[in-house]
Design a protein around this motif. Structure first.
Motif, PDB file in Angstrom:
ATOM      1  N   UNK A  92     -32.948 -39.831  40.943  1.00  0.00           N
ATOM      2  CA  UNK A  92     -32.087 -39.135  40.513  1.00  0.00           C
ATOM      3  C   UNK A  92     -32.872 -37.645  40.022  1.00  0.00           C
ATOM      4  N   UNK A  93     -31.964 -36.448  39.991  1.00  0.00           N
ATOM      5  CA  UNK A  93     -32.158 -35.276  39.336  1.00  0.00           C
ATOM      6  C   UNK A  93     -31.122 -34.640  38.674  1.00  0.00           C
ATOM      7  N   UNK A  94     -31.742 -33.627  38.012  1.00  0.00           N
ATOM      8  CA  UNK A  94     -30.430 -32.712  37.397  1.00  0.00           C
ATOM      9  C   UNK A  94     -31.020 -31.376  37.385  1.00  0.00           C
ATOM     10  N   UNK A  95     -30.240 -30.239  37.227  1.00  0.00           N
ATOM     11  CA  UNK A  95     -30.795 -28.759  37.187  1.00  0.00           C
ATOM     12  C   UNK A  95     -31.554 -28.469  36.183  1.00  0.00           C
ATOM     13  N   UNK A  96     -31.448 -29.068  35.008  1.00  0.00           N
ATOM     14  CA  UNK A  96     -32.488 -28.693  33.849  1.00  0.00           C
ATOM     15  C   UNK A  96     -33.625 -29.758  33.787  1.00  0.00           C
ATOM     16  N   UNK A  97     -34.422 -29.324  32.887  1.00  0.00           N
ATOM     17  CA  UNK A  97     -35.543 -30.506  32.842  1.00  0.00           C
ATOM     18  C   UNK A  97     -34.955 -31.839  32.515  1.00  0.00           C
ATOM     19  N   UNK A  98     -35.739 -32.843  33.048  1.00  0.00           N
ATOM     20  CA  UNK A  98     -35.195 -34.101  33.085  1.00  0.00           C
ATOM     21  C   UNK A  98     -36.280 -35.138  33.211  1.00  0.00           C
ATOM     22  N   UNK A  99     -36.181 -36.335  32.402  1.00  0.00           N
ATOM     23  CA  UNK A  99     -36.798 -37.671  32.599  1.00  0.00           C
ATOM     24  C   UNK A  99     -35.712 -38.640  32.847  1.00  0.00           C
ATOM     25  N   UNK A 100     -35.471 -39.110  33.989  1.00  0.00           N
ATOM     26  CA  UNK A 100     -34.548 -40.204  34.145  1.00  0.00           C
ATOM     27  C   UNK A 100     -35.006 -41.708  34.789  1.00  0.00           C
ATOM     28  N   UNK A 101     -34.851 -42.513  33.841  1.00  0.00           N
ATOM     29  CA  UNK A 101     -35.110 -43.745  34.193  1.00  0.00           C
ATOM     30  C   UNK A 101     -34.294 -44.464  35.209  1.00  0.00           C
ATOM     31  N   UNK A 102     -34.601 -45.168  36.096  1.00  0.00           N
ATOM     32  CA  UNK A 102     -33.880 -45.955  37.218  1.00  0.00           C
ATOM     33  C   UNK A 102     -33.545 -44.684  38.323  1.00  0.00           C
ATOM     34  N   UNK A 105     -27.469 -45.601  41.196  1.00  0.00           N
ATOM     35  CA  UNK A 105     -26.204 -44.910  40.619  1.00  0.00           C
ATOM     36  C   UNK A 105     -26.329 -43.712  39.952  1.00  0.00           C
ATOM     37  N   UNK A 106     -26.929 -42.625  40.759  1.00  0.00           N
ATOM     38  CA  UNK A 106     -27.295 -41.609  40.142  1.00  0.00           C
ATOM     39  C   UNK A 106     -25.841 -40.812  39.719  1.00  0.00           C
ATOM     40  N   UNK A 107     -24.850 -40.723  40.779  1.00  0.00           N
ATOM     41  CA  UNK A 107     -23.810 -39.972  40.500  1.00  0.00           C
ATOM     42  C   UNK A 107     -22.963 -40.488  39.495  1.00  0.00           C
ATOM     43  N   UNK A 108     -22.880 -41.879  39.123  1.00  0.00           N
ATOM     44  CA  UNK A 108     -22.133 -42.605  38.345  1.00  0.00           C
ATOM     45  C   UNK A 108     -22.863 -42.358  36.896  1.00  0.00           C
ATOM     46  N   UNK A 109     -23.987 -41.757  36.897  1.00  0.00           N
ATOM     47  CA  UNK A 109     -24.557 -41.673  35.643  1.00  0.00           C
ATOM     48  C   UNK A 109     -24.689 -40.240  35.256  1.00  0.00           C
ATOM     49  N   UNK A 110     -24.106 -39.369  36.031  1.00  0.00           N
ATOM     50  CA  UNK A 110     -23.865 -38.024  35.853  1.00  0.00           C
ATOM     51  C   UNK A 110     -25.244 -37.190  36.144  1.00  0.00           C
ATOM     52  N   UNK A 111     -25.821 -37.702  37.275  1.00  0.00           N
ATOM     53  CA  UNK A 111     -27.022 -37.029  37.893  1.00  0.00           C
ATOM     54  C   UNK A 111     -26.749 -36.585  39.358  1.00  0.00           C
ATOM     55  N   UNK A 112     -27.765 -35.733  39.778  1.00  0.00           N
ATOM     56  CA  UNK A 112     -27.494 -35.844  41.135  1.00  0.00           C
ATOM     57  C   UNK A 112     -28.636 -36.651  41.949  1.00  0.00           C
ATOM     58  N   UNK A 113     -28.373 -36.808  43.144  1.00  0.00           N
ATOM     59  CA  UNK A 113     -29.294 -37.796  44.072  1.00  0.00           C
ATOM     60  C   UNK A 113     -29.967 -36.969  45.039  1.00  0.00           C
ATOM     61  N   UNK A 114     -31.271 -37.077  45.065  1.00  0.00           N
ATOM     62  CA  UNK A 114     -32.241 -36.347  46.222  1.00  0.00           C
ATOM     63  C   UNK A 114     -33.205 -37.232  46.924  1.00  0.00           C
ATOM     64  N   UNK A 115     -33.866 -36.976  47.929  1.00  0.00           N
ATOM     65  CA  UNK A 115     -34.327 -37.769  48.758  1.00  0.00           C
ATOM     66  C   UNK A 115     -36.029 -37.178  48.382  1.00  0.00           C
ATOM     67  N   UNK A 116     -36.996 -37.937  48.295  1.00  0.00           N
ATOM     68  CA  UNK A 116     -38.316 -37.748  47.848  1.00  0.00           C
ATOM     69  C   UNK A 116     -39.183 -37.959  48.862  1.00  0.00           C
ATOM     70  N   UNK A 117     -40.689 -37.878  48.910  1.00  0.00           N
ATOM     71  CA  UNK A 117     -41.652 -38.250  49.850  1.00  0.00           C
ATOM     72  C   UNK A 117     -42.691 -38.761  49.204  1.00  0.00           C
ATOM     73  N   UNK A 118     -42.766 -39.983  49.888  1.00  0.00           N
ATOM     74  CA  UNK A 118     -43.926 -40.708  49.261  1.00  0.00           C
ATOM     75  C   UNK A 118     -45.506 -40.510  49.452  1.00  0.00           C
ATOM     76  N   UNK A 119     -46.244 -40.332  48.303  1.00  0.00           N
ATOM     77  CA  UNK A 119     -47.517 -40.157  48.382  1.00  0.00           C
ATOM     78  C   UNK A 119     -48.369 -41.398  48.167  1.00  0.00           C
ATOM     79  N   UNK A 120     -49.227 -41.417  49.027  1.00  0.00           N
ATOM     80  CA  UNK A 120     -50.113 -42.476  49.114  1.00  0.00           C
ATOM     81  C   UNK A 120     -51.447 -41.850  48.456  1.00  0.00           C
ATOM     82  N   UNK A 121     -51.667 -42.375  47.374  1.00  0.00           N
ATOM     83  CA  UNK A 121     -52.800 -42.049  46.703  1.00  0.00           C
ATOM     84  C   UNK A 121     -54.322 -42.540  46.924  1.00  0.00           C
ATOM     85  N   UNK A 122     -54.278 -43.685  47.683  1.00  0.00           N
ATOM     86  CA  UNK A 122     -55.353 -44.741  47.955  1.00  0.00           C
ATOM     87  C   UNK A 122     -55.301 -46.061  47.332  1.00  0.00           C
ATOM     88  N   UNK A 123     -56.075 -46.882  47.781  1.00  0.00           N
ATOM     89  CA  UNK A 123     -56.010 -48.151  46.966  1.00  0.00           C
ATOM     90  C   UNK A 123     -56.587 -48.107  45.794  1.00  0.00           C
TER      91      UNK A 123
END
Length: 331
Positions: A92-102, A105-123
């Motif tokens: 979930x994201x939004x236009x202004x600064x955010x910290x969103x748990x979960x 159901x982004x839209x139902x909670x008033x947020x936007x939904x976006x696709x992220x990329x997974x970053x593998x930092x190593x074991x």
């Protein structure tokens, strides 16, 4: 640019010029444009998304502070005129600064939904640095006015052999436009020869001057041509090359050559469409990569999600209806 997150000590924005990696997850903007960055991570057994860090070129942000406690983190970057190679990880994201748990159901909670990329930092990494140029490229732009210069990434379509006194013509696709380069019409001979030697689907960067712009087509006098590394979009289109038959009707087929798809039914030729792979298509955005098919005559665009693509099978999801279209590769 998005609003920068100033919320708690754990979310302070730390911008600095690239240097030795510090503890945590550091994101560096080594592109030529301002970027807005958001991250996703696990905290107390739950997924959390957080943003935005606004990064000018050469700046870095420590998006996760301290030693990393997980192997996988998630990243999104947005910038006008640039495309981000997202994967199928939704937050979930939004236009202004955010910290969103979960992340549900982004839209139902008033947020936007976006696709992220997974970053593998190593074991067992305590820190990790991400360079945005490894997962972003400039979006292709459509030319507008004859006489303007043009510079961008393109895909070779091919060249026609001259008949009698006609001139050879080579073409390539970029930004939803088919460009034509005519031999002897201003393009230096060595550049035309280099263009002529490229195979359909080859990834190139072009530079030149527009001499004519009409609808989905343009004429160009080429002043520069160089090869480039294929992007994910190039690779997908290259895997689509060849002949495909509809799974439920052997009379329906299409042929993909370069960035063009030509349909036939029962041997009768049909429409020709210009193909492109991108982060958006029509009203569809932020849900992975889409296949755009634009009618070469009418300019009408059809959008698909590529569900399956292997050596023998291709399944497309037609949007917005969600119908599954299955094809098998022909000889």
């Amino acid at each position: 640019m998005k609003a920068t997150a100033y919320v708690s000590a754990l979310m302070l924005l730390a911008l600095q010029a690239p240097g030795p990696a510090r503890a945590g997850l550091q994101v560096c903007n080594d592109t030529k444009a301002n970027q807005s960055v958001a991250v996703g991570y696990e905290a107390d057994g739950k997924l959390v998304s957080q943003g935005w860090w606004n990064l000018a070129p050469t700046q870095c942000a420590e998006t996760i502070e301290g030693d990393l406690t997980h192997r996988y983190y998630y990243l999104l970057s947005e910038s006008k005129g640039w495309e981000f190679a997202a994967e199928d990880f939704r937050f979930c994201t939004m236009e202004k600064a955010f910290v969103i748990p979960g992340s549900d159901e982004c839209a139902a909670r008033g947020f936007q939904s976006a696709m992220f990329r997974q970053i593998d930092t190593g074991a067992s990494a305590g820190s990790h640095r991400v360079a945005l140029s490894e997962m972003m490229h400039q979006a292709e732009t459509r030319p507008e006015v004859a006489g303007e210069s043009y510079h961008g990434d393109a895909r070779i379509q091919g060249c026609s052999q001259p008949v009698e006194d006609s001139q050879a013509i080579c073409s390539f696709h970029a930004g939803g436009t088919k460009f034509l380069v005519v031999a002897g019409a201003g393009t230096p001979g060595f550049l035309f020869k280099r263009l002529h030697e490229k195979a359909p689907g080859a990834s190139v960067t072009v530079r030149g001057r527009l001499t004519e712009v009409s609808g989905l087509g343009a004429h160009m006098v080429l002043t520069g041509l160089s090869g480039r590394e294929p992007t994910e979009a190039d690779i997908i289109l290259n895997r689509m090359q060849g002949t495909w038959f509809a799974h439920d009707d052997a009379n329906a087929r299409f042929d993909v050559v370069g960035s063009e798809r030509t349909s036939t039914f029962g041997g009768r030729p049909g429409q020709t469409e210009y193909l492109a792979i991108g982060q958006t298509c029509g009203q569809n955005a932020n849900a992975g990569l889409y296949l755009s098919a634009t009618d070469a005559e009418t300019g009408e665009e059809q959008c698909y999600k590529v569900e399956v693509l292997d050596a023998q099978k291709m399944t497309l999801i037609y949007l917005p209806d969600g119908n599954f279209l299955e094809f098998r590769r022909g000889d």
